[in-house]
Design an enzyme around this catalytic site. Structure first.
Site, short mmCIF file in Angstrom:
data_model
loop_
_atom_site.label_atom_id
_atom_site.label_comp_id
_atom_site.label_asym_id
_atom_site.label_seq_id
_atom_site.Cartn_x
_atom_site.Cartn_y
_atom_site.Cartn_z
N HIS A 1 93.93 49.95 72.26
CA HIS A 1 93.89 50.68 70.99
C HIS A 1 93.37 52.10 71.14
O HIS A 1 92.42 52.37 71.87
CB HIS A 1 93.15 49.92 69.89
CG HIS A 1 91.70 49.65 70.13
ND1 HIS A 1 90.72 50.52 69.71
CD2 HIS A 1 91.06 48.60 70.69
CE1 HIS A 1 89.53 50.00 70.01
NE2 HIS A 1 89.70 48.85 70.61
N GLU B 1 92.50 49.31 65.32
CA GLU B 1 91.97 48.01 65.73
C GLU B 1 90.59 47.77 65.13
O GLU B 1 90.26 46.67 64.74
CB GLU B 1 91.89 47.92 67.26
CG GLU B 1 91.62 46.51 67.80
CD GLU B 1 90.15 46.15 67.91
OE1 GLU B 1 89.85 44.97 68.09
OE2 GLU B 1 89.28 47.05 67.84
#
Lengths: 463, 463
Positions: free
Chosen positions: A265, A311
């Site tokens: 991420h 995320e």
């Protein structure tokens, strides 16, 4: 052991390719350079921030230079901002006041002007907070646990529900605020943030992480009598903003429609550089794609790198990718998520159908000298979770995470925590595993359990 | 070895008294309870603060309860207050800005409104800053060192002159500000404060400690090109205020005019509770005096506990005590300073005249089982330093300080860092050494070297 037996037969892979991929990953320093570009060059990358958008632009540019086919895929993300934050224990009978080292949890509303002042009530589980009932009304609920206690056996998995769901539970029974002991394995009075979740329409309250030291202080003082705390948080949620996942394909030579997905991420918390969480993962999987793209001959299948957005506080990127690519789910033959820091590789985790381990084992021989040739540990991840529910087999390069929660989600998640040699070893292992998954004659069998779970999950999961 | 030989002869001390003192110190928990009263009950105690004055009142009351003859002796102390503080690296070419974790050094002036913004120049020694000359004009001088570098051999003694004197040296050559890498052996982005000294009338500048992580960030970015930093400090020095040393005597039965002095300091830095620095020392020596006062028979000499004020930022308490008691210097037969945290005892340091070790050795046998029966390490201290210059022999119970500089002068100097069992062991060792020094038939020989040094020092030392 399986790998040892495999040595006796001719390897199913090209030793030249293995040596080339591992050799470059261990010598070119590109993974570390990428981590440094994100950490020192861009810095914090919380969803909705200029840093997050700079990271998207940076990733697109680097993938182009690497020879991958890159695009950004729109994702609508939350935009939470921190603001000022402070808390203090008020003076008590014969006792001075104390300032508390706190930091707001992502998703928390702010406090009214003047803050929230209330008596503290300590709990150690979600069951305990629910049992408080009316006793929580108007109080600040303090979630204590023993994750950071010497000898305490609580891990992140056991303690994190207190942070994720404790404040919402406290709000439901009328509490005025929540303090959650930091989820940390080391502390020098530095609080660790993280997301807390309030369901739409449900009551909310101001919620902050408190440093381990201050959690222990609260606990000591509560044993002596009532404790009043004042919390002031300036955090707030702004309207959602347009952001993006960055998706880069290294197309396969034979079966370009079959996809081996590597995920990490781009976003990070705002307190620090997000070097281990998750610039490290980004650097690792970008290096895998780059080295595979530069091979004289591409592997059979497509290696797709997805750099997810959001995320940390919403999983919007992971959810959006799964939704947009649902029709391609069957073509995703494996997923590997790299979101466990920069430690060295120690094993390979596997979550797939029967026979997967025997199929993959001979391909892991090149990882023996990296200390990661054995199966062990889990596979999966937050961003790729929805893909697992769709039946995609998971492979994971397990890493040494013994220091990970010393720094995770704290101001200390900085580039100096990344040891270049360990990062390079994990980049080498991930590169080789990605190549193996893309080159194996047959893909890993899909998990029946996962497929069953996916059938249920797709019908009920809110998207 | 000396202690072993001593075992063969009849001990010069009463084994019953040794067992009683050590036994109580290891079982009664009073030293830890006192540390907790200072840390949790009173909190930060910087000179001039309400906490410092509360500590004086608390100490007087506790000494009375302990049966000591107590008085407070006036000391005029600096009154420095911290205020808001922040710093940031400004964005550079293709690089984002970064916030820096800093904390003002004690004695620093504040910045003008809007802060100080300047280019950073890095040095690693006082010689390097002096060599900068005109190149430092208008710059922020960044003092880097390797105390906290893995494998770095720099200790506090070698690095602390950078903090103490570096900013003044930078000011003399026209620098606009100073950042000093924290003097720390561990870091989670937490800066460590401490005093910095500007001579009267000499130029000053705003000076702050920067966390180890941010020092490494500055170093990395400086290798890429020029770096601009903005520093904003709200600290300032208010007029000196009246405070006190607390002096408590447990009078000797035969030679009450001969004094064994035990010293520790009541004040602390403002960032935390000052648990290891120096509530621990206070708890240790108060326990020694209390247990000796409660003996059926007092030792020959007087045991005097001095709880000094302003050790951290001026040493006014130590200097004042030495000045006021100069005429009694000959009657101070030994001094022991307890200001090295709460770790377990490991040896006994000695700085005295020829023959002192042979005289003291047989008395250390009761410390063998505590792991502290051997001679080793140094003796002395900041508050009792002026007494050393007057020829007073020093004895020191050396402690395990392996974690001390992880927490020293930082926000993490909190009660949880004190392990009750280790504190009790050191309290036992100090109690016994204090008793031995007060009971030995002959006092330790005074050091000729110290006396010579004292003769020089008394004539030139500014007081």
């Amino acid at each position: 052991m399986l790998a040892m037996i495999a040595l006796l037969a001719a390897p199913p892979y090209s030793p030249e390719v293995a040596a080339r991929l591992v050799g470059f990953a261990l010598t070119d320093g590109v993974a570390y350079a990428r981590v440094a570009e994100l950490a020192d060059g861009i810095g914090p990358r919380l969803s909705g921030s200029p840093g997050a958008e700079a990271a998207v632009r940076w990733a697109v540019q680097r993938f182009r230079e690497d020879g991958a086919e890159v695009r950004s895929e729109p994702v609508k993300v939350p935009h939470w901002v921190r603001g000022e934050e402070r808390a203090e224990i008020l003076p008590g009978r014969g006792r001075a006041g104390h300032s508390l080292a706190i930091t707001a949890l992502g998703g928390s509303p702010g406090t009214p002007t003047g803050g929230v002042t209330a008596e503290v009530v300590e709990v150690r589980s979600l069951a305990e907070v629910r049992a408080l009932g009316d006793k929580a009304r108007g109080k600040i609920v303090f979630f204590n646990h023993n994750m950071s206690t010497p000898g305490g056996k609580t891990g992140y998995g056991e303690a994190s529900p207190l942070r994720n769901h404790g404040p919402a539970e406290a709000a439901k029974i009328g509490a005025a605020g929540a303090l959650v002991r930091s989820l940390a394995t080391a502390s020098l009075r530095d609080p660790h943030t993280g997301a807390t979740t309030f369901e739409d329409g449900a009551p909310k309250l101001p919620a902050a992480a408190v440093s381990v030291e201050d959690a222990e202080l609260l606990h000591r003082l509560l044993q002596q009598g009532p404790v009043q705390v004042r919390i002031g948080l300036g955090c707030r949620s702004l309207p959602d903003v347009d952001s993006a996942n960055v998706v880069a394909d290294v197309r396969g030579r034979e079966k370009p429609d079959e996809i081996v997905l590597l995920g990490a991420h781009l976003d990070s918390w705002d307190l620090a550089q997000g070097a281990i969480d998750d610039a490290a993962g980004v650097g690792i999987i970008m290096e895998a794609a780059r080295l595979i793209a530069h091979l004289p001959q591409r592997p059979r299948r497509t290696v797709r790198v997805v750099l997810f957005m959001n995320e940390e506080n919403g999983l919007a990127g992971g959810k959006t990718y799964a939704r947009v690519h649902t029709s391609e789910a069957e073509r995703h033959v494996a997923a590997l998520e790299s979101d466990a820091g920069a430690g060295r590789p120690i094993s390979v985790g596997l979550r797939a159908g029967a026979g997967a381990q025997a199929l993959l084992a001979p391909w892991l021989v090149p990882l023996e000298q990296l200390g990661a040739g054995e199966f062990g540990g889990e596979a999966g991840g937050a961003d790729t979770g929805p893909l697992g529910a769709l039946g995609v087999p998971f492979v994971g390069v397990q890493q040494d995470v013994s220091r990970y929660f010393d720094y995770h989600h704290s101001a200390a998640d900085t580039l100096d925590k990344v040891r270049p040699a360990e990062l390079a070893q994990t980049a080498a292992a991930v590169t080789w595993v990605a190549y193996a998954l893309a080159e194996m004659p047959e893909p890993l069998p899909r998990s029946q359990a996962a497929a069953t779970h996916a059938a249920g999950a797709t019908s009920t999961r809110p998207q």
